[in-house]
Design an enzyme around this catalytic site. Structure first.
Site, mmCIF file in Angstrom:
data_model
loop_
_atom_site.group_PDB
_atom_site.id
_atom_site.type_symbol
_atom_site.label_atom_id
_atom_site.label_comp_id
_atom_site.label_asym_id
_atom_site.label_seq_id
_atom_site.Cartn_x
_atom_site.Cartn_y
_atom_site.Cartn_z
ATOM 1 N N SER A 467 0.817 -1.203 0.000
ATOM 2 C CA SER A 467 0.000 0.000 0.000
ATOM 3 C C SER A 467 0.857 1.261 0.000
ATOM 4 O O SER A 467 1.980 1.253 0.530
ATOM 5 C CB SER A 467 -0.903 -0.013 1.241
ATOM 6 O OG SER A 467 -1.982 0.868 1.095
ATOM 7 N N PRO A 468 0.369 2.354 -0.592
ATOM 8 C CA PRO A 468 1.113 3.620 -0.529
ATOM 9 C C PRO A 468 1.349 4.044 0.913
ATOM 10 O O PRO A 468 0.426 4.027 1.730
ATOM 11 C CB PRO A 468 0.190 4.606 -1.248
ATOM 12 C CG PRO A 468 -0.679 3.762 -2.119
ATOM 13 C CD PRO A 468 -0.873 2.489 -1.360
ATOM 14 N N GLN A 546 1.126 6.727 -7.197
ATOM 15 C CA GLN A 546 -0.108 7.360 -6.736
ATOM 16 C C GLN A 546 0.062 8.873 -6.844
ATOM 17 O O GLN A 546 0.926 9.450 -6.174
ATOM 18 C CB GLN A 546 -0.421 6.982 -5.294
ATOM 19 C CG GLN A 546 -1.762 7.512 -4.796
ATOM 20 C CD GLN A 546 -1.963 7.281 -3.304
ATOM 21 O OE1 GLN A 546 -1.274 7.895 -2.489
ATOM 22 N NE2 GLN A 546 -2.892 6.404 -2.951
ATOM 23 N N TYR A 628 -7.723 14.920 0.881
ATOM 24 C CA TYR A 628 -6.846 15.718 0.033
ATOM 25 C C TYR A 628 -7.692 16.406 -1.046
ATOM 26 O O TYR A 628 -8.918 16.320 -1.034
ATOM 27 C CB TYR A 628 -5.727 14.853 -0.532
ATOM 28 C CG TYR A 628 -4.831 14.294 0.557
ATOM 29 C CD1 TYR A 628 -4.216 15.140 1.474
ATOM 30 C CD2 TYR A 628 -4.632 12.923 0.703
ATOM 31 C CE1 TYR A 628 -3.414 14.640 2.494
ATOM 32 C CE2 TYR A 628 -3.830 12.414 1.718
ATOM 33 C CZ TYR A 628 -3.226 13.280 2.615
ATOM 34 O OH TYR A 628 -2.442 12.780 3.623
ATOM 35 N N ARG A 676 -8.209 5.804 -5.658
ATOM 36 C CA ARG A 676 -8.426 5.581 -4.221
ATOM 37 C C ARG A 676 -9.498 6.539 -3.730
ATOM 38 O O ARG A 676 -9.438 7.740 -3.998
ATOM 39 C CB ARG A 676 -7.139 5.777 -3.421
ATOM 40 C CG ARG A 676 -7.374 5.696 -1.913
ATOM 41 C CD ARG A 676 -6.101 5.581 -1.102
ATOM 42 N NE ARG A 676 -5.621 4.199 -1.061
ATOM 43 C CZ ARG A 676 -4.889 3.686 -0.068
ATOM 44 N NH1 ARG A 676 -4.555 4.428 0.971
ATOM 45 N NH2 ARG A 676 -4.499 2.427 -0.104
ATOM 46 N N ARG A 770 1.365 -1.463 7.062
ATOM 47 C CA ARG A 770 2.224 -1.722 8.219
ATOM 48 C C ARG A 770 2.874 -3.105 8.203
ATOM 49 O O ARG A 770 4.043 -3.241 8.601
ATOM 50 C CB ARG A 770 1.448 -1.493 9.520
ATOM 51 C CG ARG A 770 1.173 -0.026 9.789
ATOM 52 C CD ARG A 770 0.396 0.166 11.088
ATOM 53 N NE ARG A 770 0.177 1.565 11.387
ATOM 54 C CZ ARG A 770 -0.831 2.287 10.931
ATOM 55 N NH1 ARG A 770 -1.724 1.727 10.130
ATOM 56 N NH2 ARG A 770 -0.957 3.567 11.239
#
Length: 812
Positions: A467-468, A546, A628, A676, A770
């Site tokens: 994942s980013p 991304q 964002y 996303r 993580r």
């Protein structure tokens, strides 16, 4: 699979309200005559009279030995607590108050797990042996879906009638000398607390004790979206049976299981709007019972159903901030509830009683004992409630699961709570699980996560995505050696796709000064170095970029310096959909983008996309989540515009879709694009479930190859429901309602979770963050742990000697 709870519906808990009228006499045996006082056990001792007056609460830190104990509520939890506390100290004076008659009960069957039975055996063999004489056991679950019955075995259920369970506990309490006061309302909470050393409140979901001290216990009660009714059939099903009925009014479901040789519980459940459309809101108990029998006539073999004070109700989840107050403690439904579909109500109440008794035995100071009880039980209960919430939400969204093939539907149902997983089912029923794997397309010996997946012209060798993850260590937007090592190491670790962090399209679009970018050719050259390493040294691993713009969440410090805190100096101006600061008084107020600004931002995205293509990225993801810039247009909480880019969802989608279309036009045709999104804002007035599906569908119609389904981070006052795989239900809903491939994210931590999500049809790819920070070789280790050595997870040649765990301990 955890069995459905056979505790009576909490709304029907037999602890509140007036005593039954004469025409509501107990089913077994006549009501006691007036001269037969409804008290079982020894008469009250003189010392049991309340000593202090009402309102005087004993201090549990200085209380003497617990000699006087009051239990409010005569359900299984209250009775078992009373028996255990009396058994631990026969000198105690223990009284149970129960508003109903001894033979009066609600519901029909109770399912007990082997774990709960083991605890009962260890704490009181007498009760365990009595239960064992009446338990019925079976192993199978039948899932009937569109006329097709799928059977899974190896689940191990044990059940008995609720009335029989109460009889056993009544007898045990009487033998031990517990005083049972039936047809008697308990005194007020303060009176009980003043006259007893301990008050155990087992008075159900509508607990008067809890409400009397609500300011201290701080309960939160959530009412859910389905109506259900508790009924019974006079024959024994030979398995636990789940069945759906697709009616003209909507989907209805049956949960049924045996509880004695000639009887079964039958719970009928449906969404509130289906219940009303079908007219159940206008039917009485008898009419509802007949109607339900007709709807599920095939499952019942044409037999009738029966009721016993059965009422349609909506499930309520009860959560309390605290479980004790002075010398009063909550157990069972008074403290917490968990949806009946995972078999938790009676189990939790009995286990509460066990834990409370053990804590009082091990801690002579009552306050310490109550604290120890809560410390032991709360994590277990919270975990159960998370699983129960996942289960009830699955049934609330049942209509969205129906188009799955029968075996995949059954697998999805069995794993809905996340407690039963792919690996667990392989142990319980390897034959069933193997058929689901074959249906999915797993080659022999290949776990689901190691099957390939195609997006446009890109075939991913497995279903794992790194994942980013923002690193915040770039200089002037240029990725350096750290990024090469970070992304290169994860690529060598075997995933199908490794994603960059959010790469910003302009200096003003950065989150922090340490963010990477693609607004210069120098930055693009640095990214080319990284993509070349991945393609040459980790062949078969794809790398995606991304692209995003920080919007109102920009110009902040690096995460470890103060997340979302503005820079102490050197701040740059922000832009957003609307002039709303992320946190008023903390973050700066952004400027609302005008027409020229919208055009400039769109061109920044397209210029960055061209550079990304030249840099060699295999996939591009447009970041429209987490508050964002583009996410700020989508959410009604952050878009207050009155022009053509604000208002209803179609207008809020306009600018993000314009950016997507512009990027798609310059991005190579054979390379996939994903988007996303935040499928919920976790805040009132934010993006709804229906809007999330519509947003995903809109991007898919414009050419998005998959939707990366995240949640939240849009507004600072969000209240996420954290937990294992907590975001995956949103991916599930979007995948199956919008018909678009999805990437699931959010606390997916094990390869077993990944396999379960894929096989159940809830996701097409799984992105983990993580776990890949903890272990860059997470995917390769997952392959080794599953005994997989195929082409979807090849070890790099220099690493092959390490493809097995090193020996540990003394080995000579």
């Amino acid at each position: 699979m955890p069995p459905p709870d056979t505790n009576p519906p909490p709304d029907e808990a037999p602890v509140l309200g007036p005593a039954p009228a004469a025409d509501e006499a107990p089913v077994l045996g006549p009501a006691p005559a007036p001269d037969e006082a409804p008290v079982l056990g020894p008469a009250p001792a003189a010392c049991a009279a309340p000593a202090p007056g009402p309102g005087v609460r004993p201090d549990p830190r200085r209380a003497p030995a617990l000699t006087r104990i009051a239990v409010v509520g005569g359900g299984p939890g209250g009775l078992y607590a009373a028996a255990l506390l009396k058994r631990l100290d026969p000198a105690r004076d223990v009284t149970v108050w129960e508003r109903n008659a001894p033979t009066d009960t609600f519901g029909f069957g109770v399912v007990l797990s082997d774990e709960t039975l083991g605890g009962i055996r260890d704490a009181d063999p007498v009760v365990y042996e009595a239960l064992g004489r009446d338990l019925v056991r079976w192993d199978d679950i039948d899932v009937v879906h569109r006329g097709h019955r799928t059977t899974s075995t190896g689940h191990g259920f044990a059940a008995l009638g609720r009335r029989r369970l109460l009889e056993i506990l009544h007898a045990r309490c009487t033998d031990l000398g517990v005083r049972l006061r039936f047809r008697t309302e308990a005194p007020p909470a303060d009176v009980l607390a003043a006259g007893h050393d301990l008050v155990v409140a087992a008075d159900g979901v509508h607990s008067r004790t809890r409400e009397a001290h609500a300011a201290h216990f701080r309960p939160r009660i959530t009412t859910h979206r389905c109506r259900y009714i508790w009924l019974a059939a006079d024959f024994a099903f030979d398995a636990f049976r789940f069945e759906t009925a697709e009616t003209e009014y909507g989907v209805m479901q049956l949960h049924a299981y045996p509880y004695e040789a000639g009887a079964s519980t039958a719970i009928v459940e449906m969404r509130e709007e289906v219940w009303r459309a079908a007219g159940f809101d206008e039917l009485d108990e008898a009419e509802s019972t007949v109607r339900c029998a007709k709807i599920f006539a095939e499952a019942l073999g044409g037999r009738e159903l029966r009721s016993h004070r059965s009422a349609w109700t909506a499930f309520r989840t009860v959560v309390n901030e605290r479980w004790s107050y002075g010398n009063t403690v909550l157990i069972g439904d008074a403290a917490h509830t968990a949806h009946f579909s995972i078999g938790s109500g009676t189990k939790l109440a009995v286990e509460d009683a066990l834990a409370l008794a053990h804590s009082l035995r091990d801690h002579p100071v009552p306050a310490e004992a109550l604290a120890a009880y809560e410390a032991e039980r709360r994590p277990v209960v919270e975990s159960t409630q998370r699983a129960a919430t996942a289960s009830l939400q699955w049934f609330e969204e049942l209509a969205g699961h129906l188009d799955r093939p029968p075996r995949r539907f059954a697998f999805d149902l069995l794993t809905r709570s996340r407690r039963v997983t792919h690996a667990n089912l392989r142990l319980r029923d390897p034959a069933f699980t193997a058929t689901v794997e074959r249906d999915f397309g797993c080659p022999p010996g290949t776990p689901p996560m190691f099957t390939p997946f195609r997006l446009r012209g890109l075939t991913l060798r497995n279903r794992i995505v790194v994942s980013p993850m923002d690193m915040y260590v770039a200089e002037d937007g240029v990725p350096g050696d750290f990024h090469l090592v970070h992304l290169g190491a994860r690529a060598l670790g075997g995933p199908g796709l490794v994603m960059t962090e959010m790469v910003c399209v302009s200096p003003e679009g950065r989150i922090t000064p340490g963010c990477t970018g693609l607004w210069t050719d120098h930055q693009a050259a640095a990214w080319s170095r990284i993509t070349a390493f991945v393609h040459s040294r980790a062949p078969g691993t794809a790398i995606g970029v991304q692209l995003g713009h920080s919007g109102r969440k920009g110009s902040t410090r690096r995460m470890w310096e103060g997340i979302d805190q503005p820079l102490p100096d050197g701040n740059w101006p922000l832009v957003a959909a609307s002039p709303l600061p992320y946190r008023p008084g903390v973050n700066q107020t952004p400027g609302a983008l005008d027409r020229a600004g919208l055009t400039a931002v769109r061109e920044e995205f397209t210029a960055a996309a061209r550079r990304a293509a030249h840099a060699g990225f295999d996939l591009l993801e447009l970041h429209c989540a987490h508050g964002y810039l583009l996410s700020g247009f989508l959410s009604p909480l952050t878009n207050h515009r009155t022009d053509g880019y604000g208002g209803d969802l179609a207008a809020r989608l306009r600018f993000p879709l314009e950016v997507f279309d512009a990027v798609r036009e310059v991005w190579p045709e054979d390379r996939p694009m994903t988007v996303r999104v935040s499928a919920t804002d976790w805040a009132e007035g934010g993006t709804t479930d229906e809007e999330a599906v519509a947003i995903a569908a809109a991007f898919a119609e414009h050419g998005a190859d998959a939707i990366d389904v995240s949640t939240g981070q849009v507004v600072p006052d969000e209240t996420p429901a954290y937990g294992r795989s907590y975001q995956t239900p949103y991916a599930d809903r979007i995948r199956n309602a919008a018909g678009v491939p999805v990437i699931a994210v959010g606390a997916i931590s094990s390869w077993d979770d990944v396999n379960s999500l894929l096989l159940a049809g809830r996701a097409d790819l799984c992105a983990l963050a993580r776990p890949h920070l903890y272990d860059p070789n997470w995917t390769l280790h997952a392959a080794a742990e599953q005994g997989y050595e195929g082409p979807a997870a090849p070890w790099p040649a220099p690493y092959r000697a390490g493809n097995r765990p090193p020996p540990t301990g003394r080995r000579g």
